[in-house]
Design a protein around this motif. Sequence first.
Motif, mmCIF file in Angstrom:
data_model
loop_
_atom_site.group_PDB
_atom_site.id
_atom_site.type_symbol
_atom_site.label_atom_id
_atom_site.label_comp_id
_atom_site.label_asym_id
_atom_site.label_seq_id
_atom_site.Cartn_x
_atom_site.Cartn_y
_atom_site.Cartn_z
ATOM 1 N N GLY A 181 -55.724 -28.982 4.265
ATOM 2 C CA GLY A 181 -55.143 -30.312 4.290
ATOM 3 C C GLY A 181 -53.816 -30.390 3.578
ATOM 4 O O GLY A 181 -52.804 -30.795 4.149
ATOM 5 N N VAL A 182 -53.783 -29.954 2.308
ATOM 6 C CA VAL A 182 -52.585 -30.103 1.474
ATOM 7 C C VAL A 182 -51.393 -29.346 2.039
ATOM 8 O O VAL A 182 -50.264 -29.849 2.054
ATOM 9 N N LEU A 183 -51.622 -28.129 2.528
ATOM 10 C CA LEU A 183 -50.510 -27.284 2.956
ATOM 11 C C LEU A 183 -49.955 -27.660 4.325
ATOM 12 O O LEU A 183 -49.033 -27.019 4.815
ATOM 13 N N ARG A 184 -50.508 -28.700 4.913
ATOM 14 C CA ARG A 184 -49.946 -29.170 6.178
ATOM 15 C C ARG A 184 -48.492 -29.601 5.999
ATOM 16 O O ARG A 184 -47.686 -29.465 6.923
ATOM 17 N N ALA A 185 -48.161 -30.101 4.817
ATOM 18 C CA ALA A 185 -46.776 -30.500 4.560
ATOM 19 C C ALA A 185 -45.836 -29.299 4.650
ATOM 20 O O ALA A 185 -44.723 -29.400 5.179
ATOM 21 N N ILE A 186 -46.272 -28.150 4.130
ATOM 22 C CA ILE A 186 -45.459 -26.937 4.233
ATOM 23 C C ILE A 186 -45.340 -26.519 5.690
ATOM 24 O O ILE A 186 -44.279 -26.054 6.134
ATOM 25 N N GLY A 187 -46.420 -26.683 6.451
ATOM 26 C CA GLY A 187 -46.356 -26.381 7.877
ATOM 27 C C GLY A 187 -45.333 -27.245 8.588
ATOM 28 O O GLY A 187 -44.635 -26.778 9.492
ATOM 29 N N GLY A 188 -45.214 -28.502 8.174
ATOM 30 C CA GLY A 188 -44.200 -29.371 8.760
ATOM 31 C C GLY A 188 -42.799 -28.904 8.434
ATOM 32 O O GLY A 188 -41.909 -28.898 9.295
ATOM 33 N N LEU B 237 -57.792 -18.777 6.501
ATOM 34 C CA LEU B 237 -57.951 -19.529 7.745
ATOM 35 C C LEU B 237 -57.555 -20.995 7.551
ATOM 36 O O LEU B 237 -56.924 -21.599 8.426
ATOM 37 N N GLY B 238 -57.898 -21.559 6.399
ATOM 38 C CA GLY B 238 -57.519 -22.937 6.101
ATOM 39 C C GLY B 238 -56.011 -23.112 6.055
ATOM 40 O O GLY B 238 -55.476 -24.111 6.554
ATOM 41 N N ILE B 239 -55.308 -22.144 5.471
ATOM 42 C CA ILE B 239 -53.847 -22.198 5.422
ATOM 43 C C ILE B 239 -53.265 -22.148 6.837
ATOM 44 O O ILE B 239 -52.355 -22.906 7.190
ATOM 45 N N ALA B 240 -53.804 -21.223 7.653
ATOM 46 C CA ALA B 240 -53.310 -21.100 9.027
ATOM 47 C C ALA B 240 -53.523 -22.400 9.803
ATOM 48 O O ALA B 240 -52.618 -22.873 10.502
ATOM 49 N N PHE B 241 -54.699 -22.989 9.675
ATOM 50 C CA PHE B 241 -54.966 -24.242 10.378
ATOM 51 C C PHE B 241 -54.045 -25.354 9.884
ATOM 52 O O PHE B 241 -53.613 -26.209 10.669
ATOM 53 N N ALA B 242 -53.751 -25.367 8.588
ATOM 54 C CA ALA B 242 -52.854 -26.394 8.047
ATOM 55 C C ALA B 242 -51.474 -26.303 8.692
ATOM 56 O O ALA B 242 -50.894 -27.317 9.106
ATOM 57 N N PHE B 243 -50.935 -25.098 8.755
ATOM 58 C CA PHE B 243 -49.627 -24.904 9.379
ATOM 59 C C PHE B 243 -49.683 -25.270 10.869
ATOM 60 O O PHE B 243 -48.757 -25.881 11.408
ATOM 61 N N GLY B 244 -50.778 -24.895 11.532
ATOM 62 C CA GLY B 244 -50.899 -25.156 12.959
ATOM 63 C C GLY B 244 -50.988 -26.640 13.283
ATOM 64 O O GLY B 244 -50.421 -27.098 14.278
ATOM 65 N N LYS B 245 -51.686 -27.410 12.446
ATOM 66 C CA LYS B 245 -51.787 -28.846 12.694
ATOM 67 C C LYS B 245 -50.412 -29.500 12.638
ATOM 68 O O LYS B 245 -50.113 -30.408 13.432
#
Length: 430
Positions: free
Chosen positions: A267-274, A334-342
């Motif tokens: 969840g948190v690292l989704r911002a980095i994915g953006g 896997l959680g990090i990868a999903f965060a970036f992918g979302k």
Amino acid sequence: MAQAPLSAGPSPQRTRQAWSVLVVSTLAFTVCFMVWMMFGVIGIPIKKMLNLSSTQFGLLTAMPVLTGSLIRVPLGIWTDKYGGRIVMAVLMAVTVPAIWMMGYATEYWHFLTIGLFVGLAGGSFSVGTPYVARWFPKNRQGTAMGVYGAGNSGAAVNKFVAPVLLVAFGWTMVPHVYAAIMLGTLVLFWLFSYSDPAHLVPSNVKFTDQLKALKDPKVLKYCQYYSIVFGGYVALSLWMVQYYVGEYGLDIRVAALLAACFSLPGGVLRAIGGWLSDKYGAHSVTWWVMWVSWICLFLLSYPQTDFSILTVDGAKTFHLGLNVYTFTALMFILGIAFAFGKASVFKYISDDYPANIGAISGIVGLAGGLGGFVLPIAFGALMDLTGIRSSAFMLMYGVVWVSLIWMYFTEVRRTDVMGPANALAARAVR
């Protein structure tokens, strides 16, 4: 607060309002997601109380995901038409009574029915995504949507809060506390959010006009991507606590803490994915996300295995399987990868459909949410059928294969994912 039309342009007032909207919307989404994932923890004592099978448990956890998914398309369209502030506030207000009533349920059908109403909180994503994105310029929309999407960390917050309440007061206290939290968050959201009439889709745009994008094959492809990076995230967030309890025999508090190692970065690292999607492009980020997910799921799929080998000294038995530490490390990755992918999937949407973000994000969010609904039920059915807990990861491994193949034939064969094309040409000349 009284809302006045805002002039376009990066004025200091507008910048402050944009960041206020982003912060308070992210808070609201975090609480909504925490509520949406409630059954991931309280479902365990409910399963024991009602003597449920794995398939029934999967259906129990998936019911809120169903309504949270189906409501996303109309919510996205209503956000375009009426504005994110009013739609989000009404949505949160409607869920409060249902959350509170959950504490009084006693029969299986009670939980399934109330879960449908609690699941409305999951639709908040398709409200906040276009609402937040339109407050920022195009080159920062990926980052803004990534920050908002970090509210997915509500799944991890649930794993920190719910086990403490469950052990101290019993599972019935969890929905009562969550209802109070939702009500308080609703008040904060209304006080610190803003509206801009310029963000609304013109009133002459019809419902059917907004849904015409479903004919676009790119939308279907983005739905497939999101069904794994978001749908898989939701499904595993719901499934992992009981997986740790069953596979490794852990206490529910320890199991929830380890499960948060997947939910929190997811969840948190989704911002980095953006931010990465803004800098390197949605395609490059999504391509590498799929490959990392493929490798992790391949390793996670291997079941605990004992095998014997006949040697000159007799039979020797060996054990092959992931211990709890290796398993948790792979889930963290896997959680990090999903965060970036979302985040990268929604960067695709903001790039390709800037004038119709609400409707498209609702459609893609629906696909992701339906993935989160179907997968837990499939996990339970496979568990009952095979008796192998890691069959859940085998299924997800196959879904990632579909995404990789689809991406390769529609994007990779025409796109350089390793670096600038002119750099490769320069090396070829040398």
